[in-house]
Design a protein around this motif. Structure first.
Motif, PDB file in Angstrom:
ATOM      1  N   ALA A 101      -0.758  -0.119  -8.105  1.00  0.00           N
ATOM      2  CA  ALA A 101       0.236  -0.663  -9.036  1.00  0.00           C
ATOM      3  C   ALA A 101       1.358  -1.350  -8.256  1.00  0.00           C
ATOM      4  N   HIS A 102       1.837  -0.698  -7.196  1.00  0.00           N
ATOM      5  CA  HIS A 102       2.868  -1.325  -6.359  1.00  0.00           C
ATOM      6  C   HIS A 102       2.347  -2.631  -5.760  1.00  0.00           C
ATOM      7  N   ALA A 103       1.101  -2.628  -5.296  1.00  0.00           N
ATOM      8  CA  ALA A 103       0.530  -3.834  -4.685  1.00  0.00           C
ATOM      9  C   ALA A 103       0.482  -4.980  -5.686  1.00  0.00           C
ATOM     10  N   GLN A 104       0.080  -4.701  -6.909  1.00  0.00           N
ATOM     11  CA  GLN A 104      -0.022  -5.756  -7.923  1.00  0.00           C
ATOM     12  C   GLN A 104       1.355  -6.270  -8.326  1.00  0.00           C
ATOM     13  N   LEU A 105       2.369  -5.435  -8.159  1.00  0.00           N
ATOM     14  CA  LEU A 105       3.737  -5.860  -8.471  1.00  0.00           C
ATOM     15  C   LEU A 105       4.412  -6.544  -7.278  1.00  0.00           C
ATOM     16  N   GLY A 106       3.677  -6.633  -6.160  1.00  0.00           N
ATOM     17  CA  GLY A 106       4.230  -7.272  -4.964  1.00  0.00           C
ATOM     18  C   GLY A 106       5.168  -6.378  -4.176  1.00  0.00           C
ATOM     19  N   GLU A 107       5.166  -5.088  -4.467  1.00  0.00           N
ATOM     20  CA  GLU A 107       6.031  -4.127  -3.796  1.00  0.00           C
ATOM     21  C   GLU A 107       5.274  -3.546  -2.599  1.00  0.00           C
ATOM     22  N   GLN A 108       5.143  -4.366  -1.555  1.00  0.00           N
ATOM     23  CA  GLN A 108       4.285  -4.014  -0.429  1.00  0.00           C
ATOM     24  C   GLN A 108       4.766  -2.804   0.364  1.00  0.00           C
ATOM     25  N   ARG A 112       2.307   0.280   0.823  1.00  0.00           N
ATOM     26  CA  ARG A 112       1.861   0.729   2.153  1.00  0.00           C
ATOM     27  C   ARG A 112       2.141   2.211   2.377  1.00  0.00           C
ATOM     28  N   GLN A 113       3.268   2.679   1.888  1.00  0.00           N
ATOM     29  CA  GLN A 113       3.571   4.109   2.019  1.00  0.00           C
ATOM     30  C   GLN A 113       2.515   4.953   1.301  1.00  0.00           C
ATOM     31  N   GLU A 114       2.155   4.552   0.101  1.00  0.00           N
ATOM     32  CA  GLU A 114       1.124   5.277  -0.651  1.00  0.00           C
ATOM     33  C   GLU A 114      -0.231   5.147   0.037  1.00  0.00           C
ATOM     34  N   PHE A 115      -0.509   3.959   0.583  1.00  0.00           N
ATOM     35  CA  PHE A 115      -1.766   3.726   1.282  1.00  0.00           C
ATOM     36  C   PHE A 115      -1.888   4.653   2.500  1.00  0.00           C
ATOM     37  N   GLN A 116      -0.814   4.825   3.225  1.00  0.00           N
ATOM     38  CA  GLN A 116      -0.830   5.730   4.383  1.00  0.00           C
ATOM     39  C   GLN A 116      -1.111   7.167   3.938  1.00  0.00           C
ATOM     40  N   GLU A 117      -0.595   7.550   2.785  1.00  0.00           N
ATOM     41  CA  GLU A 117      -0.860   8.893   2.255  1.00  0.00           C
ATOM     42  C   GLU A 117      -2.338   9.032   1.879  1.00  0.00           C
ATOM     43  N   ILE A 118      -2.914   7.986   1.310  1.00  0.00           N
ATOM     44  CA  ILE A 118      -4.348   8.003   0.994  1.00  0.00           C
ATOM     45  C   ILE A 118      -5.149   8.249   2.268  1.00  0.00           C
ATOM     46  N   LEU A 119      -4.829   7.499   3.322  1.00  0.00           N
ATOM     47  CA  LEU A 119      -5.561   7.625   4.582  1.00  0.00           C
ATOM     48  C   LEU A 119      -5.319   8.981   5.243  1.00  0.00           C
ATOM     49  N   ARG A 120      -4.136   9.534   5.061  1.00  0.00           N
ATOM     50  CA  ARG A 120      -3.860  10.862   5.611  1.00  0.00           C
ATOM     51  C   ARG A 120      -4.760  11.898   4.943  1.00  0.00           C
ATOM     52  N   ARG A 121      -4.901  11.792   3.628  1.00  0.00           N
ATOM     53  CA  ARG A 121      -5.720  12.751   2.889  1.00  0.00           C
ATOM     54  C   ARG A 121      -7.216  12.502   3.063  1.00  0.00           C
ATOM     55  N   ASN A 122      -7.576  11.229   3.220  1.00  0.00           N
ATOM     56  CA  ASN A 122      -8.989  10.869   3.349  1.00  0.00           C
ATOM     57  C   ASN A 122      -9.125   9.739   4.364  1.00  0.00           C
ATOM     58  N   TRP A 147      -9.839  -1.889  -6.551  1.00  0.00           N
ATOM     59  CA  TRP A 147     -10.107  -2.093  -5.125  1.00  0.00           C
ATOM     60  C   TRP A 147      -9.352  -3.317  -4.601  1.00  0.00           C
ATOM     61  N   ASP A 148      -9.173  -4.314  -5.450  1.00  0.00           N
ATOM     62  CA  ASP A 148      -8.389  -5.492  -5.063  1.00  0.00           C
ATOM     63  C   ASP A 148      -6.967  -5.081  -4.680  1.00  0.00           C
ATOM     64  N   GLY A 149      -6.397  -4.149  -5.428  1.00  0.00           N
ATOM     65  CA  GLY A 149      -5.062  -3.646  -5.094  1.00  0.00           C
ATOM     66  C   GLY A 149      -5.055  -2.909  -3.765  1.00  0.00           C
ATOM     67  N   VAL A 150      -6.132  -2.167  -3.482  1.00  0.00           N
ATOM     68  CA  VAL A 150      -6.248  -1.478  -2.187  1.00  0.00           C
ATOM     69  C   VAL A 150      -6.309  -2.510  -1.066  1.00  0.00           C
ATOM     70  N   LEU A 151      -7.118  -3.550  -1.244  1.00  0.00           N
ATOM     71  CA  LEU A 151      -7.268  -4.565  -0.201  1.00  0.00           C
ATOM     72  C   LEU A 151      -5.973  -5.329   0.030  1.00  0.00           C
ATOM     73  N   LYS A 152      -5.233  -5.588  -1.042  1.00  0.00           N
ATOM     74  CA  LYS A 152      -3.939  -6.256  -0.888  1.00  0.00           C
ATOM     75  C   LYS A 152      -3.018  -5.443   0.008  1.00  0.00           C
ATOM     76  N   THR A 153      -3.121  -4.144  -0.101  1.00  0.00           N
ATOM     77  CA  THR A 153      -2.271  -3.266   0.702  1.00  0.00           C
ATOM     78  C   THR A 153      -2.815  -3.101   2.111  1.00  0.00           C
ATOM     79  N   SER A 154      -4.111  -2.888   2.241  1.00  0.00           N
ATOM     80  CA  SER A 154      -4.689  -2.587   3.555  1.00  0.00           C
ATOM     81  C   SER A 154      -4.566  -3.785   4.502  1.00  0.00           C
ATOM     82  N   LYS A 155      -4.599  -4.995   3.982  1.00  0.00           N
ATOM     83  CA  LYS A 155      -4.481  -6.182   4.829  1.00  0.00           C
ATOM     84  C   LYS A 155      -3.118  -6.257   5.513  1.00  0.00           C
ATOM     85  N   GLY A 156      -2.110  -5.752   4.847  1.00  0.00           N
ATOM     86  CA  GLY A 156      -0.767  -5.787   5.417  1.00  0.00           C
ATOM     87  C   GLY A 156      -0.389  -4.506   6.124  1.00  0.00           C
TER      88      GLY A 156
END
Length: 161
Positions: A101-108, A112-122, A147-156
């Motif tokens: 949701a943050h990624a789609q709103l442009g709140e990178q 990214r903070q949430e993405f790091q938590e995802i990677l920490r857990r899995n 998944w598009d939202g995940v990719l928007k985040t993971s690229k950055g």
């Protein structure tokens, strides 16, 4: 995916569950949620919302139905509002829905903070996440959108894949 391929059988199972335990809020919510996953939003969402409005307490993941509805309709601010109410420490749903949701709103930064938590857990999320989404959601279109939202985040991200 099972429910989409076996629509008649799914309705039979839902009817049986309702017969066994009439008006049980968990069963009603799950039926509504599965209707949503079957792309029968007009039937499912009102059931999920009814249970949420009647129950004084319910698991935070019940907000997933509303999140998915808003997200698929590209109402990302509303999706984020629902995502912020989902709390779980043992699965990645909460971080995942907030991330996309943050990624789609442009709140990178927040994404990214949430993405790091995802990677920490899995740590293997980028290898297994899309398959998991397809299986969980039963909808390739909705899984692709998330998944598009995940990719928007993971690229950055510092841990870009």
């Amino acid at each position: 995916l099972f429910y989409q391929k076996n629509l008649k059988r799914s309705y039979e199972e839902f009817t049986l569950a309702r017969t066994i335990s009439k008006n049980h809020p968990y069963i009603e919510f799950m039926i509504g949620f599965h209707f949503c996953l079957m792309n029968k939003w007009e039937e499912g969402l009102p059931l999920a919302q009814k249970v949420m409005s009647l129950a004084s307490s319910y698991p935070s993941w019940y907000h997933m139905a509303l999140f998915l509805d808003y997200y698929r309709r590209e109402k990302y601010e509303d999706a984020l509002s629902e995502a912020q109410q989902i709390i779980s420490t043992d699965i990645v749903y909460d971080s995942l829905v907030r991330c996309v949701a943050h990624a789609q709103l442009g709140e990178q930064h927040e994404a990214r903070q949430e993405f790091q938590e995802i990677l920490r857990r899995n740590p293997n999320f980028m290898e297994t996440g899309k398959l998991y989404l397809n299986r969980f959601l039963g909808s390739g279109i909705l899984a692709d959108k998330i998944w598009d939202g995940v990719l928007k985040t993971s690229k950055g991200s510092k841990q870009s894949f």
